[in-house]
Design an enzyme around this catalytic site. Structure first.
Site, PDB file in Angstrom:
ATOM      1  N   SER A  21       0.792  -1.232   0.000  1.00 29.21           N
ATOM      2  CA  SER A  21       0.000   0.000   0.000  1.00 29.21           C
ATOM      3  C   SER A  21       0.824   1.282   0.000  1.00 29.21           C
ATOM      4  O   SER A  21       0.264   2.367  -0.179  1.00 29.21           O
ATOM      5  CB  SER A  21      -0.956   0.006   1.192  1.00 29.21           C
ATOM      6  OG  SER A  21      -1.995  -0.924   0.988  1.00 29.21           O
ATOM      7  N   LYS A  28       0.192   3.578  -2.909  1.00 28.05           N
ATOM      8  CA  LYS A  28      -0.898   4.557  -3.039  1.00 28.05           C
ATOM      9  C   LYS A  28      -0.371   5.973  -3.256  1.00 28.05           C
ATOM     10  O   LYS A  28      -0.944   6.755  -4.023  1.00 28.05           O
ATOM     11  CB  LYS A  28      -1.797   4.501  -1.804  1.00 28.05           C
ATOM     12  CG  LYS A  28      -2.638   3.237  -1.686  1.00 28.05           C
ATOM     13  CD  LYS A  28      -3.440   3.224  -0.393  1.00 28.05           C
ATOM     14  CE  LYS A  28      -4.450   2.071  -0.364  1.00 28.05           C
ATOM     15  NZ  LYS A  28      -3.844   0.741  -0.343  1.00 28.05           N
TER      16      LYS A  28
END
Length: 516
Positions: free
Chosen positions: A61, A64
């Site tokens: 992540s 992102k």
């Protein structure tokens, strides 16, 4: 600011023992220069392939912020593309989030990786690129109005990436390479969306020091919300690039790290794929990353011109490891709290339908409400505080103030129940929100729940009573990581008869099921 390099070296030396597992990498950048770079253990235990600073690992992540950086650098004003969000939510019944609210995790949408559990997925099955958008398109409601609160949601960034590729007419890997990887000198970083084929054949491991480690079998395809693989060398080059462009207000990192806010003007803790928090007494931007078998964490303290990066190919806390390096480098000692008394118990939030549980130990409190536990220490004023959260009591009620989420909860005490007859809730239930089913089976004192939907028939999960007409469904493994953990299941009755259920976890709240 002067670094305590001796303390930093000791903290780095301690990582393999404190965070036990097959291998890991860690590095530190100060004033744009790499001052520490470590790799230990093995990228593959069976083949005895050593972990190296050049080994590419999934940063999950952390990707992102790269998606948001490319978005701003190519399309500019996000408001110009807000109307496109509706294309991905054709059945949505409330106000739609803006593109910026997707980037800031203020959409109110439920996380699609959590919903894969409710759609009948098994943790190791294949989830193709084309499986995501039909799942997202079924959404009809959110769990709060857009812009009013924070909730982590991976599908926000999947939608962003789809809009980005459509508007530019270019593939996301090419945009990453052109706008960030190339300028930052991230020579080997690339988008590796298919987790069945990790870069450099690195192996991630589930398990623990107590039970042993075994290779994680991942089968998901992710893009926009995660998917980048990078070596420690690549990530330290990224941190050096951030420092080199720190005085350019139009630089990508300066633009994505602007302080976020909610629609009411209250400061927010997350924006453009970056978490804003205080670690080791200093303000940092950063992000964590997780996939079964891997954990990652980066911090950047802009005022101190200091960055830390940690990646494991196992499931120890990279956040705790990176925090320990930051604290050592800065000479920070966390204040010790008083021993708490009278805080332990369980409560139910009537708004979200989620269970709050508080445990006590000699050093503080453990609050279980979100995906992971929060640690709180008791201050001199008697108030338990943790990262972005504090507790207070109002009579028998527990008041939880999650400033990081723009959320205040007044939870009602829930009497403890350890034995209950699941026979009366056994049966099949249907969720209109998901167009999916839940089946409960009870036998000889045991209770289990199984989910059926778009992705198949999932495994039976354990169901345990915790209070009157309140149960928890335990999900310890799922397609993404960390898994949703404990879902709170509330029984709904009319005239004493069971008519339905309400199910939720922090990532996906308030899902109603009607008895079939």
């Amino acid at each position: 600011m002067t670094l305590d390099l001796d303390a930093l070296d000791r903290a780095l030396d301690a990582l393999p023992n404190l965070f036990r597992g097959p291998g890991g990498v860690a590095g530190v950048v100060k004033d744009g220069q790499v001052v520490a770079s470590r790799a230990w253990g093995y990228a593959d235990l069976t083949r005895r392939r050593p972990m190296e600073t050049a080994t590419r690992l999934p940063i999950c992540s952390i990707s992102k912020q790269f998606t948001c950086g490319v978005l701003l650098d190519t399309l500019g004003d996000t408001a110009a593309y807000d109307a496109r969000v509706a294309e991905f939510l054709p059945q949505f019944e409330g106000p739609l989030p803006t593109l910026r609210q997707l980037c800031d995790n203020q959409s109110g949408l439920r996380d699609y990786w959590a919903l894969t559990v409710l759609q009948g997925a098994e943790a190791t099955q294949t989830f193709r690129r084309e499986d995501a958008l039909p799942l997202i398109a079924r959404m009809k409601t959110g769990h709060f109005p857009p812009g009013t609160a924070y909730s982590y949601c991976n599908c926000n960034f999947r939608i962003v990436s789809e809009i980005l590729e459509s508007e530019t007419g270019r593939a996301l890997p090419d945009l990453y390479a052109e706008r960030i990887f190339g300028p930052a000198g991230m020579r080997t970083a690339e988008l590796t969306s298919d987790t069945r084929h990790p870069a450099d054949e690195v192996v991630g491991y589930e398990g623990s020091d107590a039970v042993g480690f075994f290779p994680a079998d991942n089968g998901i395809f992710w893009i926009g919300d995660a998917g980048i693989s990078a070596s420690l060398q690549d990530m330290l080059a990224y941190e050096s690039w951030i420092d080199a462009t720190r005085d350019d207000e139009n630089s990508i990192y300066r633009r994505i790290s602007v302080p976020p806010a909610y629609v009411c003007g209250t400061p927010a803790s997350y924006g453009f794929g970056l978490s804003h928090e205080t670690v080791a007494g200093v303000k940092v931007t950063g992000h964590g990353g997780a996939l079964r078998g891997f954990r990652a964490q980066r911090f950047h303290a802009a005022d101190e011109r200091l960055s830390v990066m940690v990646i494991f190919n196992h499931e120890a806390s990279a956040h705790a490891a990176a925090s320990s390096l930051l604290a050592a480098a800065l000479g920070h000692e966390a204040p010790k709290g008083a021993r708490p008394e009278g805080w332990a118990g369980q409560w139910l939030d009537p708004e979200s339908g989620l269970l709050l549980r508080v445990g006590e130990d000699a050093e503080g409190l453990t609050l279980r409400f979100a995906t992971g536990p929060d640690r709180l220490t008791l201050g001199e004023d008697g108030v338990p505080r943790g990262a972005g959260v504090s507790l207070a009591r109002d009579g028998a009620m527990l008041v939880m103030n999650r400033t990081s989420d723009n959320l205040t909860v007044r939870a009602e005490p829930l009497p403890v129940v350890t034995v209950a007859d699941a026979g009366e809730i056994a049966g099949r239930y249907h969720a209109r929100e998901l167009e999916a089913d839940l089946v409960i089976e009870a036998r000889d004192g045991g209770a289990y729940a199984g989910f059926e939907g778009l992705l198949g028939e999932g495994p039976m999960e354990r169901l345990h009573p915790v209070g009157p007409d309140v149960w928890i469904v335990t999900t310890r493994r799922s397609m993404d990581a960390p898994a949703p953990g404990d879902w709170t299941l509330q029984v709904r009755r009319e005239g004493g008869a069971v008519t339905g259920l309400r199910l939720g976890c922090w990532l996906a709240r308030r899902i109603d099921y009607a008895r079939v």
